[in-house]
Design a protein around this motif. Structure first.
Motif, PDB file in Angstrom:
ATOM      1  N   MET A 118       0.668  -1.074   0.009  1.00 45.98           N
ATOM      2  CA  MET A 118       0.088   0.148   0.015  1.00 45.98           C
ATOM      3  C   MET A 118       0.726   1.276   0.125  1.00 45.98           C
ATOM      4  O   MET A 118       0.684   2.109   0.877  1.00 45.98           O
ATOM      5  N   THR A 119       1.724   1.136  -0.947  1.00 45.46           N
ATOM      6  CA  THR A 119       2.864   2.310  -0.866  1.00 45.46           C
ATOM      7  C   THR A 119       2.182   3.765  -1.095  1.00 45.46           C
ATOM      8  O   THR A 119       2.445   4.705  -0.415  1.00 45.46           O
ATOM      9  N   THR A 120       1.018   3.870  -1.961  1.00 46.18           N
ATOM     10  CA  THR A 120       0.631   5.060  -2.466  1.00 46.18           C
ATOM     11  C   THR A 120      -0.030   5.743  -1.096  1.00 46.18           C
ATOM     12  O   THR A 120      -0.115   7.020  -0.820  1.00 46.18           O
ATOM     13  N   ILE A 121      -0.894   4.926  -0.481  1.00 46.07           N
ATOM     14  CA  ILE A 121      -1.618   5.386   0.666  1.00 46.07           C
ATOM     15  C   ILE A 121      -0.791   5.530   1.942  1.00 46.07           C
ATOM     16  O   ILE A 121      -0.773   6.495   2.558  1.00 46.07           O
ATOM     17  N   GLU A 122       0.535   4.877   1.923  1.00 43.47           N
ATOM     18  CA  GLU A 122       1.483   5.106   3.050  1.00 43.47           C
ATOM     19  C   GLU A 122       2.071   6.308   2.864  1.00 43.47           C
ATOM     20  O   GLU A 122       2.526   7.001   3.662  1.00 43.47           O
ATOM     21  N   ASN A 123       2.279   6.826   1.471  1.00 43.79           N
ATOM     22  CA  ASN A 123       2.809   8.194   1.236  1.00 43.79           C
ATOM     23  C   ASN A 123       1.951   9.192   1.583  1.00 43.79           C
ATOM     24  O   ASN A 123       2.442  10.376   1.689  1.00 43.79           O
ATOM     25  N   GLN A 124       0.630   9.049   1.082  1.00 51.00           N
ATOM     26  CA  GLN A 124      -0.092  10.273   1.009  1.00 51.00           C
ATOM     27  C   GLN A 124      -1.254  10.363   2.321  1.00 51.00           C
ATOM     28  O   GLN A 124      -1.779  11.306   2.705  1.00 51.00           O
ATOM     29  N   GLY A 125      -1.289   9.320   3.124  1.00 51.20           N
ATOM     30  CA  GLY A 125      -2.076   9.199   4.089  1.00 51.20           C
ATOM     31  C   GLY A 125      -3.595   8.793   3.744  1.00 51.20           C
ATOM     32  O   GLY A 125      -4.043   8.675   2.728  1.00 51.20           O
ATOM     33  N   ALA A 126      -4.298   8.468   4.912  1.00 52.53           N
ATOM     34  CA  ALA A 126      -5.939   7.997   4.846  1.00 52.53           C
ATOM     35  C   ALA A 126      -6.424   8.743   5.948  1.00 52.53           C
ATOM     36  O   ALA A 126      -6.288   9.500   6.751  1.00 52.53           O
ATOM     37  N   THR A 127      -7.756   8.372   5.987  1.00 51.38           N
ATOM     38  CA  THR A 127      -8.905   8.783   6.834  1.00 51.38           C
ATOM     39  C   THR A 127      -9.311   7.576   7.687  1.00 51.38           C
ATOM     40  O   THR A 127      -9.280   6.415   7.422  1.00 51.38           O
ATOM     41  N   ALA A 128      -9.732   8.039   8.929  1.00 52.85           N
ATOM     42  CA  ALA A 128     -10.510   6.962   9.917  1.00 52.85           C
ATOM     43  C   ALA A 128     -11.553   7.521  10.558  1.00 52.85           C
ATOM     44  O   ALA A 128     -11.967   8.579  10.429  1.00 52.85           O
ATOM     45  N   ILE A 129     -12.039   6.724  11.334  1.00 48.62           N
ATOM     46  CA  ILE A 129     -13.432   6.845  12.105  1.00 48.62           C
ATOM     47  C   ILE A 129     -13.189   6.761  13.287  1.00 48.62           C
ATOM     48  O   ILE A 129     -12.320   5.791  13.666  1.00 48.62           O
ATOM     49  N   LEU A 130     -14.120   7.092  14.383  1.00 45.39           N
ATOM     50  CA  LEU A 130     -14.002   6.650  15.743  1.00 45.39           C
ATOM     51  C   LEU A 130     -15.305   5.603  16.080  1.00 45.39           C
ATOM     52  O   LEU A 130     -16.363   6.051  15.561  1.00 45.39           O
ATOM     53  N   THR A 131     -15.075   4.547  16.899  1.00 44.38           N
ATOM     54  CA  THR A 131     -16.416   3.890  17.196  1.00 44.38           C
ATOM     55  C   THR A 131     -15.950   3.235  18.619  1.00 44.38           C
ATOM     56  O   THR A 131     -14.807   2.855  18.750  1.00 44.38           O
ATOM     57  N   THR A 238       0.289  -5.668   9.813  1.00 49.75           N
ATOM     58  CA  THR A 238       1.022  -6.440   8.771  1.00 49.75           C
ATOM     59  C   THR A 238       0.474  -5.957   7.437  1.00 49.75           C
ATOM     60  O   THR A 238      -0.818  -6.209   6.987  1.00 49.75           O
ATOM     61  N   LYS A 239       1.326  -5.837   6.600  1.00 45.23           N
ATOM     62  CA  LYS A 239       1.175  -5.602   5.181  1.00 45.23           C
ATOM     63  C   LYS A 239       0.640  -4.117   5.024  1.00 45.23           C
ATOM     64  O   LYS A 239       0.877  -3.736   3.739  1.00 45.23           O
ATOM     65  N   LEU A 240      -0.177  -3.571   5.981  1.00 42.86           N
ATOM     66  CA  LEU A 240      -0.602  -2.509   5.822  1.00 42.86           C
ATOM     67  C   LEU A 240       0.562  -1.396   6.142  1.00 42.86           C
ATOM     68  O   LEU A 240       0.710  -0.258   5.565  1.00 42.86           O
ATOM     69  N   ASP A 241       1.624  -1.936   7.085  1.00 42.83           N
ATOM     70  CA  ASP A 241       2.840  -1.300   7.246  1.00 42.83           C
ATOM     71  C   ASP A 241       2.642   0.051   8.199  1.00 42.83           C
ATOM     72  O   ASP A 241       2.031  -0.311   9.233  1.00 42.83           O
ATOM     73  N   VAL A 242       2.871   0.962   7.655  1.00 42.44           N
ATOM     74  CA  VAL A 242       2.669   2.340   8.666  1.00 42.44           C
ATOM     75  C   VAL A 242       1.754   3.235   7.656  1.00 42.44           C
ATOM     76  O   VAL A 242       2.411   3.967   6.811  1.00 42.44           O
ATOM     77  N   ILE A 243       0.778   3.512   8.351  1.00 42.45           N
ATOM     78  CA  ILE A 243      -0.267   4.339   7.303  1.00 42.45           C
ATOM     79  C   ILE A 243      -0.420   5.793   8.225  1.00 42.45           C
ATOM     80  O   ILE A 243      -1.103   5.680   9.282  1.00 42.45           O
ATOM     81  N   PRO A 244      -0.249   6.930   7.475  1.00 42.62           N
ATOM     82  CA  PRO A 244      -0.622   8.249   8.342  1.00 42.62           C
ATOM     83  C   PRO A 244      -2.088   8.390   8.194  1.00 42.62           C
ATOM     84  O   PRO A 244      -2.692   7.991   7.309  1.00 42.62           O
TER      85      PRO A 244
END
Length: 277
Positions: A118-131, A238-244
């Motif tokens: 997931m190199t592109t997402i790892e470089n650009q970042g993503a969003t999350a929600i709370l639950t 695992t495999k997600l690695d590190v995602i901002p």
């Protein structure tokens, strides 16, 4: 696929009385494969062994043999990039809640699946929600009981987010399928590895990176408010690695772009991976 101790053609049958199927009575691991090699396989197998011990499940063969069979599986499937999924159930027996008789053997299944980085997402970042975290109180054991995680992840998908970050009351624990780190004033915080979270293999490597990079890290609880007011947030798996994580619900994290500490962790993890494989 691996079926008990034999590598066989893929089979889609299951015994209806397998305790993994009826009770979620089993454990599992997901191992990333990069450039044809399982990453951190020893650490994953050590965690499998711990999970088995915690649920009083006797593994059907030695950790050394399991590692060899999984490596054989990757080689025979000619997998270059993807995952290994492995699970061990307590076995197939008439449906009673108590453990089956001693003559019932555990059932081991493993297979590989291609999956890109997931190199592109790892470089650009993503969003999350709370639950709200509605899971049981032994999240440190990697068992097959994942319905609360599934519900949380589905909620994230419905909100076009990569993850659902979980909290018990005001305390952030982890996410539906990953660990969570926050950065404030250059220092990192993550929930301690107790019964409320799974001690992720990638999480442990990030802790090692912080130590080697002289980054100050606190394994202590923090609140939803701390999360939303953090300078940086990232998840590890695992495999997600590190995602901002750039946004949680409607709250922008920091500047709304990957922060310098997160970028440093991403770079160091990639370098660690290249050394490992």
């Amino acid at each position: 696929m691996l079926w008990n101790d034999q590598i066989v053609e893929r089979r889609d049958c299951i015994n209806i009385e397998d305790r993994g199927y009826q009770f979620g009575d089993g454990i599992y691991e997901v191992i990333g494969v990069y450039d044809g090699k399982p990453l951190l396989l020893t650490e994953h197998m050590e965690r499998l062994e711990r999970s088995a011990r915690e649920v009083q499940l006797t593994l059907p063969s030695s950790i050394s043999n399991l590692k060899n069979r999984l490596e054989d599986l990757v080689s025979l499937n000619e997998l270059e990039e993807g995952i290994i999924y492995m699970q061990v159930s307590r076995g197939a027996a008439p449906r009673w809640h108590e453990f089956p008789a001693d003559d019932i053997s555990p059932v081991t299944i493993a297979y590989t699946r291609p999956e890109e980085r997931m190199t592109t997402i790892e470089n650009q970042g993503a969003t999350a929600i709370l639950t709200e975290d509605i899971r049981w109180l032994r999240c440190d054991i990697k068992t097959l009981n994942l319905l609360p995680n599934v519900l949380a992840k589905q909620k994230a998908v419905e909100h076009q987010a990569i993850e659902a970050i979980l909290h018990r009351g005001e305390t952030v624990t982890e996410a539906s399928a990953s660990n969570v780190f926050i950065v404030k004033d250059g220092e990192l915080y993550t929930h301690p590895a107790n019964n409320f979270i799974l001690n992720g293999i990638t999480r442990k490597k990030v802790l090692q990176i912080c130590k080697e990079s002289a980054l100050k890290l606190h394994e202590e609880t923090y609140t939803v408010t701390d999360l939303l007011e953090a300078d940086e947030v990232f998840i590890t798996a695992t495999k997600l690695d590190v995602i901002p994580i750039l946004k949680v619900d409607e709250h922008t994290i920091g500047t709304g772009s990957p922060g310098k500490v997160t970028k440093k962790i991403v770079k160091a993890f990639r370098a660690l991976y290249e050394q490992e494989v």
